[in-house]
Motif scaffolding. Sequence first.
Motif, PDB file in Angstrom:
ATOM      1  N   SER A   6      12.421   8.787   9.507  1.00  0.00           N
ATOM      2  CA  SER A   6      12.174  10.225   9.312  1.00  0.00           C
ATOM      3  C   SER A   6      13.413  10.874   8.706  1.00  0.00           C
ATOM      4  O   SER A   6      14.526  10.346   8.841  1.00  0.00           O
ATOM      5  CB  SER A   6      11.858  10.896  10.652  1.00  0.00           C
ATOM      6  OG  SER A   6      11.576  12.270  10.447  1.00  0.00           O
ATOM      7  N   GLY A  58      10.850  22.911  15.039  1.00  0.00           N
ATOM      8  CA  GLY A  58       9.631  23.233  14.303  1.00  0.00           C
ATOM      9  C   GLY A  58       8.480  23.490  15.260  1.00  0.00           C
ATOM     10  O   GLY A  58       7.667  24.395  15.064  1.00  0.00           O
ATOM     11  N   THR A  59       8.426  22.696  16.304  1.00  0.00           N
ATOM     12  CA  THR A  59       7.362  22.866  17.306  1.00  0.00           C
ATOM     13  C   THR A  59       7.448  24.253  17.930  1.00  0.00           C
ATOM     14  O   THR A  59       6.431  24.948  18.071  1.00  0.00           O
ATOM     15  CB  THR A  59       7.495  21.770  18.395  1.00  0.00           C
ATOM     16  OG1 THR A  59       7.410  20.492  17.750  1.00  0.00           O
ATOM     17  CG2 THR A  59       6.425  21.887  19.445  1.00  0.00           C
ATOM     18  N   HIS A  83      -0.001  18.837  11.938  1.00  0.00           N
ATOM     19  CA  HIS A  83       1.018  18.526  12.946  1.00  0.00           C
ATOM     20  C   HIS A  83       0.784  19.354  14.208  1.00  0.00           C
ATOM     21  O   HIS A  83       0.909  18.867  15.327  1.00  0.00           O
ATOM     22  CB  HIS A  83       2.412  18.796  12.368  1.00  0.00           C
ATOM     23  CG  HIS A  83       3.511  18.150  13.153  1.00  0.00           C
ATOM     24  ND1 HIS A  83       4.034  18.708  14.295  1.00  0.00           N
ATOM     25  CD2 HIS A  83       4.171  16.979  12.986  1.00  0.00           C
ATOM     26  CE1 HIS A  83       4.977  17.908  14.781  1.00  0.00           C
ATOM     27  NE2 HIS A  83       5.081  16.860  14.007  1.00  0.00           N
ATOM     28  N   ASN A 142       2.497  16.457   6.543  1.00  0.00           N
ATOM     29  CA  ASN A 142       3.072  15.245   7.133  1.00  0.00           C
ATOM     30  C   ASN A 142       2.108  14.058   7.058  1.00  0.00           C
ATOM     31  O   ASN A 142       2.378  13.062   6.383  1.00  0.00           O
ATOM     32  CB  ASN A 142       3.467  15.573   8.589  1.00  0.00           C
ATOM     33  CG  ASN A 142       4.212  14.436   9.258  1.00  0.00           C
ATOM     34  OD1 ASN A 142       4.085  13.277   8.892  1.00  0.00           O
ATOM     35  ND2 ASN A 142       5.000  14.765  10.262  1.00  0.00           N
ATOM     36  N   ASP A 171       2.886  26.213   8.385  1.00  0.00           N
ATOM     37  CA  ASP A 171       3.840  25.244   8.918  1.00  0.00           C
ATOM     38  C   ASP A 171       4.538  24.646   7.697  1.00  0.00           C
ATOM     39  O   ASP A 171       4.055  23.699   7.080  1.00  0.00           O
ATOM     40  CB  ASP A 171       3.120  24.175   9.739  1.00  0.00           C
ATOM     41  CG  ASP A 171       4.078  23.077  10.224  1.00  0.00           C
ATOM     42  OD1 ASP A 171       5.270  23.111   9.845  1.00  0.00           O
ATOM     43  OD2 ASP A 171       3.619  22.195  10.974  1.00  0.00           O
ATOM     44  N   ARG A 174       8.687  21.380   5.839  1.00  0.00           N
ATOM     45  CA  ARG A 174       9.328  20.825   4.635  1.00  0.00           C
ATOM     46  C   ARG A 174       8.961  21.645   3.392  1.00  0.00           C
ATOM     47  O   ARG A 174       8.771  21.095   2.316  1.00  0.00           O
ATOM     48  CB  ARG A 174       8.914  19.362   4.455  1.00  0.00           C
ATOM     49  CG  ARG A 174       9.371  18.446   5.575  1.00  0.00           C
ATOM     50  CD  ARG A 174       9.063  16.975   5.300  1.00  0.00           C
ATOM     51  NE  ARG A 174       9.558  16.105   6.363  1.00  0.00           N
ATOM     52  CZ  ARG A 174       8.887  15.806   7.470  1.00  0.00           C
ATOM     53  NH1 ARG A 174       7.672  16.304   7.665  1.00  0.00           N
ATOM     54  NH2 ARG A 174       9.418  15.016   8.384  1.00  0.00           N
TER      55      ARG A 174
HETATM   56  N1  TLP Z   1       7.666  15.953  12.387  1.00  0.00           N
HETATM   57  C1  TLP Z   1       8.400  14.793  12.825  1.00  0.00           C
HETATM   58  C2  TLP Z   1       7.707  14.107  14.007  1.00  0.00           C
HETATM   59  O1  TLP Z   1       6.975  14.965  14.776  1.00  0.00           O
HETATM   60  C3  TLP Z   1       6.777  13.040  13.606  1.00  0.00           C
HETATM   61  C4  TLP Z   1       8.603  13.867  11.666  1.00  0.00           C
HETATM   62  O2  TLP Z   1       9.379  12.903  11.831  1.00  0.00           O
HETATM   63  O3  TLP Z   1       8.008  14.077  10.596  1.00  0.00           O
HETATM   64  N2  TLP Z   1       5.507  20.396  11.495  1.00  0.00           N
HETATM   65  C5  TLP Z   1       5.607  19.309  10.719  1.00  0.00           C
HETATM   66  C6  TLP Z   1       4.806  19.246   9.456  1.00  0.00           C
HETATM   67  C7  TLP Z   1       6.457  18.246  11.074  1.00  0.00           C
HETATM   68  O4  TLP Z   1       6.521  17.175  10.306  1.00  0.00           O
HETATM   69  C8  TLP Z   1       7.210  18.349  12.263  1.00  0.00           C
HETATM   70  C9  TLP Z   1       8.098  17.230  12.724  1.00  0.00           C
HETATM   71  C10 TLP Z   1       7.098  19.510  13.039  1.00  0.00           C
HETATM   72  C11 TLP Z   1       6.223  20.517  12.629  1.00  0.00           C
HETATM   73  C12 TLP Z   1       7.838  19.708  14.333  1.00  0.00           C
HETATM   74  O5  TLP Z   1       9.199  19.826  14.154  1.00  0.00           O
HETATM   75  P1  TLP Z   1      10.218  19.504  15.362  1.00  0.00           P
HETATM   76  O6  TLP Z   1      10.314  18.020  15.447  1.00  0.00           O
HETATM   77  O7  TLP Z   1      11.491  20.145  14.912  1.00  0.00           O
HETATM   78  O8  TLP Z   1       9.666  20.114  16.586  1.00  0.00           O
END
Ligand code: TLP
Length: 348
Positions: A6, A58-59, A83, A142, A171, A174
């Motif tokens: 990742s 992000g969550t 996601h 994602n 969301d 990226r």
């Molecule tokens: N994605 C992570 C993991 O959860 C798999 C990754 O390695 O890609 N929205 C999207 C589209 C994301 O890809 C992710 C993280 C999140 C939200 C959540 O972000 P975090 O990890 O900062 O809570």
Amino acid sequence: MIDLRSDTVTLPSPAMREAMYRAELGDDVMGEDPTVNRLEALAAEMTGKEAALLVVSGTMGNLVSVLSHSRRGEEAILGDQSHIFHFEAGGASALGGVVFHPVATGRFGELDLNGLKNAIRPAATNVHYAPPGVICLESTHNRCGGTILPPTYLQAVRELADAAGIPIHLDGSRIFNAAVALECPVRELTRFADSVQFCLSKGLSAPVGSLVCGSRDFIARARRTRKMVGGGMRQAGIIAAAGIVALTEMVERLAEDHRHARILAEGLVELPGMHLDLDTVQTNLVILGPRAPHPEGPSFAQELARAGVKIGDIGGGRFRAVTHYGIAQADIHEAVRVMQKTWRELRY
Ligand code: TLP
């Protein structure tokens, strides 16, 4: 070890560490951390919104956004591959009583417009329905492999949402990858959404943090929601300092990650039995897997790790490789070599 699991594994750049060391600090819950305030102003300006809010992840950014747009018992209409639906522990439902209403996701992460239209069911029309609260989009996407929602599509969803009077949350974990790939300012993509969440801690390589951006009113509500879920931080300028470097120095270089993803994908696509959709390799993610299910035995990811390359196992016989800061072109060539060799040895 070449770690392609990742872009979240990225470590802060020397300039980030320096900025963190020197950051001017204050109590951010009291609104007095000058570095956080600078980062939030910069994020708002870049996304073309009135205000912004620093959150831990992000969550948390998605959770705070969905809860600030919708009330308990209302629906968040979102992609069945999103996601928020898959990987965020059902937070908005569990903590906020928001009902997830999933809609089929297309090959490039888009929600079918008809499906979306049908999912919007005004409560006034039928006593059985939970009323719509928010539409959630994801770009880059994602699970679809880093695909971009183009402005024409975002515009079409905007029109649909306006007709129904429902806000859109993007969301955009990226979203800077999308903007760099399309060679447009990020605000050209975020302008279709009422709120956007983007991550500092993925390709932009900061250690922690995401920003929620939106109208002044919305961000005031989001600030309260952040407090409610325990996300009020104090001298958060330590984190924000790295975030400012991320936004000022790390955006343009994402193009390099995209070039690397392309080299990787092109080096693997012709392997026998390989399923890899080159059209979805639009940014820094490459999703791949065997065309036919593999018989019992070690998985590709496990074997690769033994050979010095880590990729993610995303289930359903699919794997994900992500290019990022800290991975040089030579690493990519080496990864292709090792992946080709391991794939052939496993006889997919
Ligand atoms: N994605 C992570 C993991 O959860 C798999 C990754 O390695 O890609 N929205 C999207 C589209 C994301 O890809 C992710 C993280 C999140 C939200 C959540 O972000 P975090 O990890 O900062 O809570």
